[in-house]
Design an enzyme around this catalytic site. Structure first.
Site, PDB file in Angstrom:
ATOM      1  N   TYR A  37      37.003 -32.112 -37.787  1.00  0.00           N
ATOM      2  CA  TYR A  37      37.997 -31.482 -36.914  1.00  0.00           C
ATOM      3  C   TYR A  37      39.258 -31.221 -37.710  1.00  0.00           C
ATOM      4  O   TYR A  37      39.478 -31.809 -38.772  1.00  0.00           O
ATOM      5  CB  TYR A  37      38.299 -32.358 -35.692  1.00  0.00           C
ATOM      6  CG  TYR A  37      39.168 -33.557 -35.975  1.00  0.00           C
ATOM      7  CD1 TYR A  37      38.606 -34.772 -36.341  1.00  0.00           C
ATOM      8  CD2 TYR A  37      40.556 -33.476 -35.866  1.00  0.00           C
ATOM      9  CE1 TYR A  37      39.404 -35.880 -36.605  1.00  0.00           C
ATOM     10  CE2 TYR A  37      41.355 -34.568 -36.117  1.00  0.00           C
ATOM     11  CZ  TYR A  37      40.777 -35.770 -36.488  1.00  0.00           C
ATOM     12  OH  TYR A  37      41.562 -36.867 -36.744  1.00  0.00           O
ATOM     13  N   CYS A  38      40.103 -30.314 -37.176  1.00  0.00           N
ATOM     14  CA  CYS A  38      41.384 -30.069 -37.840  1.00  0.00           C
ATOM     15  C   CYS A  38      42.475 -29.959 -36.789  1.00  0.00           C
ATOM     16  O   CYS A  38      42.752 -30.932 -36.108  1.00  0.00           O
ATOM     17  CB  CYS A  38      41.337 -28.864 -38.762  1.00  0.00           C
ATOM     18  SG  CYS A  38      40.572 -27.395 -38.054  1.00  0.00           S
ATOM     19  N   ARG A  39      43.096 -28.781 -36.640  1.00  0.00           N
ATOM     20  CA  ARG A  39      44.276 -28.733 -35.752  1.00  0.00           C
ATOM     21  C   ARG A  39      43.965 -28.253 -34.346  1.00  0.00           C
ATOM     22  O   ARG A  39      44.779 -28.402 -33.454  1.00  0.00           O
ATOM     23  CB  ARG A  39      45.351 -27.830 -36.364  1.00  0.00           C
ATOM     24  CG  ARG A  39      45.960 -28.428 -37.614  1.00  0.00           C
ATOM     25  CD  ARG A  39      47.043 -27.537 -38.179  1.00  0.00           C
ATOM     26  NE  ARG A  39      47.494 -28.051 -39.462  1.00  0.00           N
ATOM     27  CZ  ARG A  39      47.632 -27.320 -40.569  1.00  0.00           C
ATOM     28  NH1 ARG A  39      47.321 -26.047 -40.532  1.00  0.00           N
ATOM     29  NH2 ARG A  39      48.048 -27.873 -41.676  1.00  0.00           N
TER      30      ARG A  39
ATOM     31  N   CYS B  56      42.009 -23.331 -35.613  1.00  0.00           N
ATOM     32  CA  CYS B  56      42.293 -23.760 -36.979  1.00  0.00           C
ATOM     33  C   CYS B  56      40.975 -23.685 -37.734  1.00  0.00           C
ATOM     34  O   CYS B  56      39.919 -24.044 -37.209  1.00  0.00           O
ATOM     35  CB  CYS B  56      42.847 -25.175 -36.978  1.00  0.00           C
ATOM     36  SG  CYS B  56      43.065 -25.849 -38.620  1.00  0.00           S
TER      37      CYS B  56
ATOM     38  N   ALA C  18      38.337 -26.924 -40.468  1.00  0.00           N
ATOM     39  CA  ALA C  18      37.079 -27.607 -40.166  1.00  0.00           C
ATOM     40  C   ALA C  18      35.893 -26.676 -40.385  1.00  0.00           C
ATOM     41  O   ALA C  18      34.814 -27.110 -40.801  1.00  0.00           O
ATOM     42  CB  ALA C  18      37.099 -28.112 -38.726  1.00  0.00           C
TER      43      ALA C  18
END
Lengths: 226, 226
Positions: free
Chosen positions: B179-181, B185, B188
Site C-alpha cells: 500500500y502507499c498513500r 497513489c 504500490a
DNA sequence: CAAGTATTCAACCGTATACTTGAACAATCA
DNA sequence: TGATTGTTCAAGTATACGGTTGAATACTTG
C-alpha cells in the site's frame, strides 16, 4: 517526456477538478443552493439568481457537464434538478467549510443582518419546542409552490410579497417566527422587518426546509393550511 | 441599481466560491491530497506533484487565501499543513462525488490499472483479516518519514525505490500486500509490478493510511520495524 | 559577516471563463 | 399553419488564471 504514472495522476485530478470547477463560480453556487431546495425551471432559476436566462442556461450546462445536475424536458419548460442527494450534502459541506474558516462570511452576514435591527436568528430546536407548545406562529414566506412541495409542520404560508396585504391572517399579539429557504435567503428578513414595523413580535429562523429535514425532523407536504 | 439583498447574496456566494476556486485546479487538488497525508514542505510538495517550486508556492498561497491550509516556518523550510481535519473530509467528499458521478474517473483508473496486469485491489477489511491471521506480509512502500508518521500495524517499511535491492527482507513464498498513500497513489502499483516480476504473489491495497484511519482502525507510529 | 539555500515576488504570455447580444431551435397554443 | 414562449447556441469582449522565468527576500551555516 512524462511517465505513465504522471499522466495517470494528471488525468485523475483533472477529473476531480471538474467538480471543483463547477463550484468555483459564485453564481453556480447560488444555482446549486436553489436546486437543493427542489427542481426548478431555467426561467425560475434565472429570476431567483438575478441572471440572464442565457447565462443561467450556460451555467446549468457547466453543472450538468460535471454531472451535478440533471435536466428533463417537461412540456414547454426544462426542469433542472440535483443529480443526487449527495450533491446537496456536498454543497452543504462546502458552505459549512466556508462558514467555519472564512471570517469574511460572518462579517458579511453580520453587516447585513445587523443593518436591519438585531435579527438574531432563532435556533431550530428552540423554535420546535415553542411551536409544539403553541407559543408561536410559524410563517413560511416562500412562494406557495415551494410551501406545497414541503414545509415545516404547522407553518402558515404567506409569500413575502403578499404579506403586507394579508397581515390580518396572522393571530394578533402572538409571536411570529418566519423562515424561508435557508440561512442566506433574505425573504424571511424582509418579512420580519415588515412585521416588526407593523407592531408584531417577530423573529427569523435561519434553517430552511432542507436544513430542517437534514436534521431528521418531519416535513409536511401539501395543504393543511387553515 | 442593485438591491441590498442582491448585494448581500452576491457577497456571500462570492465567499463560498473562494473555497470552490481553491479546488478548481487539478494541481491544487493534488496538493491537497498530499497534505491530507500530513504536513509537507514546499519543496517536497513540488517534487511529489511534478510542479516547479515557484508554481507550487503560488498554488499553496491560493489554498492559504481560502484558509484551507496553514503555513509555518520551521527552520530553513516552510511547512504547509491542512488548516483543519474538516478540509480533508471535504476533499474526500469531493473525490467521492467525482468517483460516484463521473464515469470518466473509473475509465481512467481502469485503463491505467488494467494496463499493468489485472491488479485488482484488495479490500481493506479483507486485508485486515489476513494480516491478523498472519497470512500475508503487509508492505508500506512510502518514504520512511511517512511510515514513521503513521502506518498500518504490522507493516514492513521499504520505499519503492529501494525495493529491488531489499527484496531479501521479504519472507519468501508468502503473499505480499503493498500500500502507499491511497487509491490514486501509484507507488504500490510499481511495487506490485516489480514483486510479481520477481516471482512474488503480490497485491495492491487501495486504502492508504488516511483512509485506514478514517475507518476508525488503529494506526501505529514510529519504529516497530523488525 | 559572507555564502548558500528555501521560498516568495513580479512581470509576462497564452488560454479559459463569465457575461452580453442576437439568432436558432423546439414545443405549445390559437 | 403561424405565432408565441422557453431554451439553447454562437460570436465577441474583457477579465482572470495557470504556468514560466528571473530576481528579491529571509533564514541558516560556515
Amino acid at each position: 517526456m512524462t511517465s505513465p504514472h504522471r499522466r495517470f495522476k494528471d488525468a485523475i485530478y483533472e477529473q476531480f477538478a471538474r467538480v471543483g470547477k463547477a463550484v468555483s463560480a459564485p453564481k453556480r453556487l447560488e444555482l446549486l443552493d436553489l436546486l437543493c431546495q427542489g427542481p426548478r425551471t431555467v426561467e425560475a432559476l434565472a429570476e431567483q439568481s438575478a441572471l440572464s436566462v442565457a447565462n443561467t442556461s450556460q451555467h446549468l450546462q457547466v453543472l450538468r457537464a460535471a454531472r451535478l445536475v440533471d435536466a428533463e424536458k417537461r412540456g414547454l419548460y426544462v426542469e433542472y434538478r440535483l443529480a443526487d442527494d449527495e450533491v446537496c450534502r456536498f454543497f452543504f459541506a462546502l458552505r459549512g467549510l466556508a462558514e467555519a474558516r472564512l471570517a469574511e462570511v460572518d462579517q458579511v452576514a453580520r453587516a447585513y443582518f445587523e443593518g436591519r435591527g438585531a435579527m438574531e436568528a432563532v435556533e431550530g430546536d428552540e423554535l420546535m419546542r415553542r411551536v409544539k407548545r403553541g407559543e408561536v406562529t410559524v410563517l413560511d414566506v416562500r412562494p406557495p409552490e415551494e410551501y406545497r412541495a414541503g414545509h415545516i409542520p404547522g407553518a402558515l404560508s404567506i409569500p413575502v410579497g403578499e404579506l403586507k396585504a394579508r397581515l390580518k391572517e396572522l393571530p394578533k399579539g402572538r409571536e411570529v417566527v418566519a423562515y424561508c429557504r435557508g440561512p442566506y435567503c433574505v425573504m424571511a428578513v424582509e418579512a420580519v422587518e415588515l412585521l416588526r414595523k407593523k407592531g408584531f413580535k417577530a423573529h427569523r429562523m435561519e434553517q430552511g426546509v432542507v436544513d430542517w429535514r437534514a436534521r431528521g425532523w418531519r416535513v409536511d407536504r401539501e395543504g393543511a393550511q387553515p
